[in-house]
Design a protein around this motif. Sequence first.
Motif, PDB file in Angstrom:
ATOM      1  N   HIS A  79       2.516   1.313  -8.810  1.00 41.27           N
ATOM      2  CA  HIS A  79       2.252   2.265  -7.383  1.00 41.27           C
ATOM      3  C   HIS A  79       3.341   3.347  -7.259  1.00 41.27           C
ATOM      4  O   HIS A  79       4.102   3.249  -6.093  1.00 41.27           O
ATOM      5  CB  HIS A  79       2.458   1.084  -6.308  1.00 41.27           C
ATOM      6  CG  HIS A  79       1.515   1.562  -5.092  1.00 41.27           C
ATOM      7  ND1 HIS A  79       2.398   2.144  -3.936  1.00 41.27           N
ATOM      8  CD2 HIS A  79       0.333   1.762  -4.587  1.00 41.27           C
ATOM      9  CE1 HIS A  79       1.568   2.491  -2.821  1.00 41.27           C
ATOM     10  NE2 HIS A  79       0.331   2.203  -3.364  1.00 41.27           N
ATOM     11  N   GLN A 118      -6.347   3.903   0.238  1.00 40.82           N
ATOM     12  CA  GLN A 118      -5.960   4.390  -0.844  1.00 40.82           C
ATOM     13  C   GLN A 118      -4.539   5.265  -0.637  1.00 40.82           C
ATOM     14  O   GLN A 118      -4.930   6.078   0.088  1.00 40.82           O
ATOM     15  CB  GLN A 118      -6.938   5.142  -1.860  1.00 40.82           C
ATOM     16  CG  GLN A 118      -8.246   3.946  -2.213  1.00 40.82           C
ATOM     17  CD  GLN A 118      -7.759   3.023  -2.916  1.00 40.82           C
ATOM     18  OE1 GLN A 118      -6.941   3.105  -3.958  1.00 40.82           O
ATOM     19  NE2 GLN A 118      -7.917   1.950  -2.575  1.00 40.82           N
ATOM     20  N   THR A 147     -11.148   6.917  -8.512  1.00 36.37           N
ATOM     21  CA  THR A 147     -11.348   5.831  -9.431  1.00 36.37           C
ATOM     22  C   THR A 147     -12.070   4.873  -8.571  1.00 36.37           C
ATOM     23  O   THR A 147     -13.012   4.161  -9.577  1.00 36.37           O
ATOM     24  CB  THR A 147      -9.791   5.344  -9.745  1.00 36.37           C
ATOM     25  OG1 THR A 147      -9.303   6.252 -10.322  1.00 36.37           O
ATOM     26  CG2 THR A 147      -9.846   4.139 -10.341  1.00 36.37           C
ATOM     27  N   LEU A 205      -5.759   0.829 -11.042  1.00 34.67           N
ATOM     28  CA  LEU A 205      -4.936   0.921  -9.618  1.00 34.67           C
ATOM     29  C   LEU A 205      -4.183  -0.516  -9.836  1.00 34.67           C
ATOM     30  O   LEU A 205      -4.600  -1.210 -10.522  1.00 34.67           O
ATOM     31  CB  LEU A 205      -5.935   0.606  -8.402  1.00 34.67           C
ATOM     32  CG  LEU A 205      -6.788   2.100  -8.471  1.00 34.67           C
ATOM     33  CD1 LEU A 205      -7.566   1.923  -7.199  1.00 34.67           C
ATOM     34  CD2 LEU A 205      -5.996   3.356  -8.286  1.00 34.67           C
ATOM     35  N   ASP A 237      -2.886  12.423  -5.045  1.00 32.84           N
ATOM     36  CA  ASP A 237      -2.841  11.028  -5.651  1.00 32.84           C
ATOM     37  C   ASP A 237      -3.818  10.086  -5.123  1.00 32.84           C
ATOM     38  O   ASP A 237      -4.306   9.322  -5.572  1.00 32.84           O
ATOM     39  CB  ASP A 237      -1.280  10.451  -6.008  1.00 32.84           C
ATOM     40  CG  ASP A 237      -0.697  11.559  -6.991  1.00 32.84           C
ATOM     41  OD1 ASP A 237      -1.232  12.251  -7.737  1.00 32.84           O
ATOM     42  OD2 ASP A 237       0.503  11.468  -7.012  1.00 32.84           O
ATOM     43  N   ALA A 238      -3.841   9.950  -3.881  1.00 34.80           N
ATOM     44  CA  ALA A 238      -4.468   9.236  -3.062  1.00 34.80           C
ATOM     45  C   ALA A 238      -6.165   9.361  -3.177  1.00 34.80           C
ATOM     46  O   ALA A 238      -7.109   8.675  -3.529  1.00 34.80           O
ATOM     47  CB  ALA A 238      -4.110   9.183  -1.610  1.00 34.80           C
ATOM     48  N   ILE A 240       0.638   5.556  -7.700  1.00 34.98           N
ATOM     49  CA  ILE A 240      -0.127   5.802  -9.019  1.00 34.98           C
ATOM     50  C   ILE A 240       0.382   4.789 -10.104  1.00 34.98           C
ATOM     51  O   ILE A 240       1.531   4.093 -10.017  1.00 34.98           O
ATOM     52  CB  ILE A 240       0.478   7.175  -9.783  1.00 34.98           C
ATOM     53  CG1 ILE A 240       0.394   8.383  -9.058  1.00 34.98           C
ATOM     54  CG2 ILE A 240       0.149   7.017 -11.382  1.00 34.98           C
ATOM     55  CD1 ILE A 240      -1.247   8.486  -8.934  1.00 34.98           C
ATOM     56  N   ASN A 250     -11.820  -4.010  -8.131  1.00 33.19           N
ATOM     57  CA  ASN A 250     -10.342  -3.681  -8.179  1.00 33.19           C
ATOM     58  C   ASN A 250     -10.239  -3.025  -9.402  1.00 33.19           C
ATOM     59  O   ASN A 250      -9.900  -3.841 -10.462  1.00 33.19           O
ATOM     60  CB  ASN A 250      -9.559  -4.902  -7.980  1.00 33.19           C
ATOM     61  CG  ASN A 250      -9.715  -5.426  -6.577  1.00 33.19           C
ATOM     62  OD1 ASN A 250      -9.719  -4.876  -5.712  1.00 33.19           O
ATOM     63  ND2 ASN A 250      -9.878  -6.924  -6.520  1.00 33.19           N
ATOM     64  N   HIS A 297      -9.218  -3.777  -3.272  1.00 39.18           N
ATOM     65  CA  HIS A 297      -9.705  -2.069  -3.015  1.00 39.18           C
ATOM     66  C   HIS A 297     -10.991  -1.741  -2.623  1.00 39.18           C
ATOM     67  O   HIS A 297     -11.020  -0.933  -1.817  1.00 39.18           O
ATOM     68  CB  HIS A 297      -9.238  -1.411  -4.510  1.00 39.18           C
ATOM     69  CG  HIS A 297      -7.985  -1.456  -4.996  1.00 39.18           C
ATOM     70  ND1 HIS A 297      -6.921  -0.612  -4.129  1.00 39.18           N
ATOM     71  CD2 HIS A 297      -7.221  -1.966  -5.844  1.00 39.18           C
ATOM     72  CE1 HIS A 297      -5.915  -0.837  -4.873  1.00 39.18           C
ATOM     73  NE2 HIS A 297      -6.029  -1.580  -5.785  1.00 39.18           N
ATOM     74  N   LYS A 312      -7.175  11.039  -5.950  1.00 42.64           N
ATOM     75  CA  LYS A 312      -7.798  10.484  -7.172  1.00 42.64           C
ATOM     76  C   LYS A 312      -8.006   8.974  -7.425  1.00 42.64           C
ATOM     77  O   LYS A 312      -8.832   8.592  -8.209  1.00 42.64           O
ATOM     78  CB  LYS A 312      -6.325  10.825  -8.269  1.00 42.64           C
ATOM     79  CG  LYS A 312      -6.192  12.176  -8.580  1.00 42.64           C
ATOM     80  CD  LYS A 312      -4.970  12.603  -9.532  1.00 42.64           C
ATOM     81  CE  LYS A 312      -4.677  14.190  -9.481  1.00 42.64           C
ATOM     82  NZ  LYS A 312      -3.414  14.284 -10.168  1.00 42.64           N
ATOM     83  N   ASN A 313      -6.837   8.130  -6.592  1.00 40.24           N
ATOM     84  CA  ASN A 313      -7.445   6.894  -6.630  1.00 40.24           C
ATOM     85  C   ASN A 313      -8.535   6.426  -5.827  1.00 40.24           C
ATOM     86  O   ASN A 313      -9.308   5.793  -6.503  1.00 40.24           O
ATOM     87  CB  ASN A 313      -6.339   6.189  -5.576  1.00 40.24           C
ATOM     88  CG  ASN A 313      -4.888   6.029  -6.402  1.00 40.24           C
ATOM     89  OD1 ASN A 313      -4.948   6.407  -7.698  1.00 40.24           O
ATOM     90  ND2 ASN A 313      -3.800   6.009  -5.873  1.00 40.24           N
ATOM     91  N   GLU A 323      -2.572   7.666   3.498  1.00 42.12           N
ATOM     92  CA  GLU A 323      -3.352   6.514   3.215  1.00 42.12           C
ATOM     93  C   GLU A 323      -4.726   7.032   3.807  1.00 42.12           C
ATOM     94  O   GLU A 323      -4.851   7.367   4.894  1.00 42.12           O
ATOM     95  CB  GLU A 323      -3.044   5.158   3.927  1.00 42.12           C
ATOM     96  CG  GLU A 323      -3.755   4.182   3.341  1.00 42.12           C
ATOM     97  CD  GLU A 323      -3.010   2.618   3.378  1.00 42.12           C
ATOM     98  OE1 GLU A 323      -3.736   1.596   3.289  1.00 42.12           O
ATOM     99  OE2 GLU A 323      -2.032   2.587   4.308  1.00 42.12           O
TER     100      GLU A 323
END
Length: 138
Positions: A49, A41, A68, A15, A61-62, A45, A11, A25, A64-65, A130
């Motif tokens: 969140h 995801q 990560t 995040l 942004d999803a 952010i 995780n 995650h 980018k997550n 998502e």
Amino acid sequence: MENNTQPQVINPAALFNPGPYGFSHSISVENPSKICFISGQSGGIGENHVLADDFKTQVQDALKNMKTVLQAHSMTFEHIVKITLLIVDHNQEKLEIWSEEAKKVWKGTFLPTSTLIPVNQLALPGMLFEIDAIAVSS
């Protein structure tokens, strides 16, 4: 070298903490390939969140997550073999936005297999997008 058959939960600290919501995650297993299962995801952010109001920014942004989480497993988008997309109030414009952003992260490689599921809403108010994934590396 012995294979690690025990699942490894990661995780990323960048995040939000998913524990209070009943999931992780990501989890990976090795036997002998490393297979990583990544939870959906969103475009939220940071620890709070924070969600943008527009679909395109949430998709960016999803992704980018997702990056990560992949990096936490020493993986990249090129390792992803399967994705599932959930899109609130899906339409052709949103599909075009998704396609444009997907081509940016999977440039020069194959595109993963995919399932797109139109939905009325997602887990939190304001979530519009998502993506979950399965990634494999040797």
